[in-house]
Design a protein around this motif. Sequence first.
Motif, short mmCIF file in Angstrom:
data_model
loop_
_atom_site.label_atom_id
_atom_site.label_comp_id
_atom_site.label_asym_id
_atom_site.label_seq_id
_atom_site.Cartn_x
_atom_site.Cartn_y
_atom_site.Cartn_z
N ILE A 79 24.98 1.21 73.15
CA ILE A 79 24.62 1.50 74.55
C ILE A 79 24.37 0.22 75.36
O ILE A 79 24.91 0.07 76.47
N PRO A 80 23.55 -0.74 74.87
CA PRO A 80 23.35 -1.97 75.66
C PRO A 80 24.64 -2.75 75.91
O PRO A 80 24.83 -3.30 77.01
N ALA A 81 25.53 -2.80 74.92
CA ALA A 81 26.80 -3.52 75.09
C ALA A 81 27.68 -2.83 76.13
O ALA A 81 28.30 -3.49 76.98
N ILE A 82 27.70 -1.49 76.09
CA ILE A 82 28.49 -0.73 77.08
C ILE A 82 27.92 -0.94 78.48
O ILE A 82 28.65 -1.12 79.45
N HIS A 83 26.59 -0.94 78.57
CA HIS A 83 25.93 -1.18 79.87
C HIS A 83 26.28 -2.57 80.40
O HIS A 83 26.58 -2.74 81.59
N SER A 84 26.26 -3.59 79.52
CA SER A 84 26.59 -4.95 79.94
C SER A 84 28.03 -5.05 80.42
O SER A 84 28.31 -5.70 81.44
N LEU A 85 28.94 -4.40 79.70
CA LEU A 85 30.35 -4.42 80.11
C LEU A 85 30.53 -3.73 81.46
O LEU A 85 31.24 -4.25 82.35
N ALA A 86 29.87 -2.59 81.63
CA ALA A 86 29.97 -1.87 82.91
C ALA A 86 29.42 -2.70 84.06
O ALA A 86 30.00 -2.75 85.16
N LEU A 90 31.50 -3.99 87.28
CA LEU A 90 31.03 -3.58 88.61
C LEU A 90 30.72 -4.80 89.48
O LEU A 90 31.05 -4.83 90.67
N SER A 91 30.10 -5.81 88.89
CA SER A 91 29.80 -7.03 89.63
C SER A 91 31.07 -7.75 90.07
O SER A 91 31.15 -8.28 91.18
N ALA A 92 32.07 -7.76 89.19
CA ALA A 92 33.36 -8.37 89.55
C ALA A 92 34.01 -7.62 90.71
O ALA A 92 34.59 -8.24 91.62
N LEU A 93 33.91 -6.28 90.69
CA LEU A 93 34.47 -5.47 91.77
C LEU A 93 33.78 -5.77 93.10
O LEU A 93 34.45 -5.96 94.13
N ILE A 94 32.45 -5.85 93.09
CA ILE A 94 31.70 -6.13 94.32
C ILE A 94 32.02 -7.54 94.83
O ILE A 94 32.18 -7.76 96.03
N PHE A 95 32.10 -8.50 93.91
CA PHE A 95 32.41 -9.88 94.30
C PHE A 95 33.76 -9.96 95.00
O PHE A 95 33.87 -10.52 96.10
N LEU A 96 34.80 -9.37 94.40
CA LEU A 96 36.14 -9.43 94.98
C LEU A 96 36.20 -8.64 96.29
O LEU A 96 36.81 -9.08 97.27
N GLY A 97 35.57 -7.45 96.29
CA GLY A 97 35.58 -6.63 97.50
C GLY A 97 34.90 -7.31 98.66
O GLY A 97 35.41 -7.31 99.79
N LEU A 200 27.13 -14.54 89.20
CA LEU A 200 26.20 -14.77 88.09
C LEU A 200 26.21 -13.59 87.13
O LEU A 200 26.26 -13.77 85.90
N TYR A 201 26.17 -12.37 87.67
CA TYR A 201 26.14 -11.18 86.82
C TYR A 201 27.42 -11.02 86.01
O TYR A 201 27.38 -10.56 84.87
N CYS A 202 28.56 -11.39 86.60
CA CYS A 202 29.81 -11.36 85.83
C CYS A 202 29.70 -12.23 84.58
O CYS A 202 30.10 -11.83 83.48
N VAL A 203 29.15 -13.42 84.78
CA VAL A 203 29.02 -14.37 83.67
C VAL A 203 27.95 -13.91 82.67
O VAL A 203 28.19 -13.85 81.46
N VAL A 204 26.77 -13.56 83.19
CA VAL A 204 25.64 -13.22 82.33
C VAL A 204 25.88 -11.92 81.56
O VAL A 204 25.67 -11.85 80.34
N TYR A 205 26.35 -10.89 82.26
CA TYR A 205 26.59 -9.61 81.56
C TYR A 205 27.81 -9.69 80.65
O TYR A 205 27.86 -9.01 79.63
N PHE A 209 27.51 -8.85 76.77
CA PHE A 209 28.46 -7.99 76.06
C PHE A 209 29.04 -8.72 74.86
O PHE A 209 29.20 -8.14 73.78
N TRP A 210 29.33 -10.00 75.05
CA TRP A 210 29.87 -10.84 73.97
C TRP A 210 28.96 -10.84 72.76
O TRP A 210 29.40 -10.60 71.64
N ILE A 211 27.66 -11.10 72.96
CA ILE A 211 26.74 -11.13 71.84
C ILE A 211 26.36 -9.71 71.41
O ILE A 211 25.95 -9.49 70.27
N GLY A 212 26.50 -8.73 72.33
CA GLY A 212 26.18 -7.34 72.00
C GLY A 212 27.14 -6.74 70.99
O GLY A 212 26.76 -5.80 70.26
N ILE A 213 28.38 -7.25 70.94
CA ILE A 213 29.34 -6.74 69.97
C ILE A 213 29.36 -7.60 68.71
O ILE A 213 30.28 -7.48 67.88
N GLY A 214 28.35 -8.49 68.61
CA GLY A 214 28.17 -9.22 67.36
C GLY A 214 28.78 -10.60 67.31
O GLY A 214 28.80 -11.22 66.23
N LEU A 215 29.26 -11.11 68.44
CA LEU A 215 29.84 -12.45 68.44
C LEU A 215 28.76 -13.51 68.61
O LEU A 215 27.62 -13.21 68.96
#
Length: 288
Positions: A79-86, A90-97, A200-205, A209-215
């Motif tokens: 769940i936390p990894a999915i939330h981070s990816l979402a 979403l942050s990337a979408l808002i940034f570009l929009g 910032l959120y694109c990078v941080v989340y 997600f990266w560490i949430g999937i065990g990397l």
Amino acid sequence: MMMMMMMMIQRPSMLLEKGVYWASEHPAIVGFRWSHSATWASTWSFLITSISLYIASALVLHLTLTLFRRRRPVPLGPIPAIHSLAMALLSALIFLGLLLSSAAEIRDTRWFWRRRTTPLQWLLCFPLGTRPTGRVFFWSYLFYLSRFLHLLRTFFAILRRRDLTFFRLFNQSILLCMSFLWLEFSQSFQVVAILCTTFLYCVVYGYRFWIGIGLRSACFAFVVNCQIVVLGCNLVCHIGVLLLHFNKGGCNGIGAWVFNSVFNAAILLFILDFYVKVHFKKRDLKEI
């Protein structure tokens, strides 16, 4: 063969045009209007109730786990990894929009700007009388709604049996309040603030997600360092807004900007205090 090559060349340009249309030219975006009667979650009562429920729910959950003496983290699975990816997407979408919408607004309104007004000045200082309507405020509204999804991280932290700090509750509540004020008072500087924050959120989340999937995680306080850099850039931009306000005849929503500046400074002090404590703690451990 030539026809196929022409189609392959035209397809990316068509996709780009469609992306620009959906991000900055769609009637729902161009005709957006922040209104207490027509826009969901736009009233003061909704904001105050939401913040109160957030703080009360976090405290109740924390006290419940404490009373039942549960010391082990509650398993949350992916769940936390999915939330981070979402949140990263979403942050990337808002940034570009917002970036495309800002370019479109500058293109469409530049003809009636006063002389010596530059796009950077418009980004930092909305003219007096600006109303919360149009492309930029649509993406500001979407950013405001996304802040409610950020609140879930507090509950993830509690379930993982991490300390529920005053700073966490204060930070999330104030950021939600500030994003509301941006829309309510058509506050200047919000475009730059949202662009910096969503980047910032694109990078941080993405990192979470990266560490949430065990990397593998970074060997330094990655998230804290990113926050300090963005808050430092915001501080420089705040100085620019203040100079423009006095030199260009005033910026819209300056009262909300003062509130924003004070709490941005408070958040920066909190983070710097945490950073210094962690730094000296690590140095003391090395000396031992």
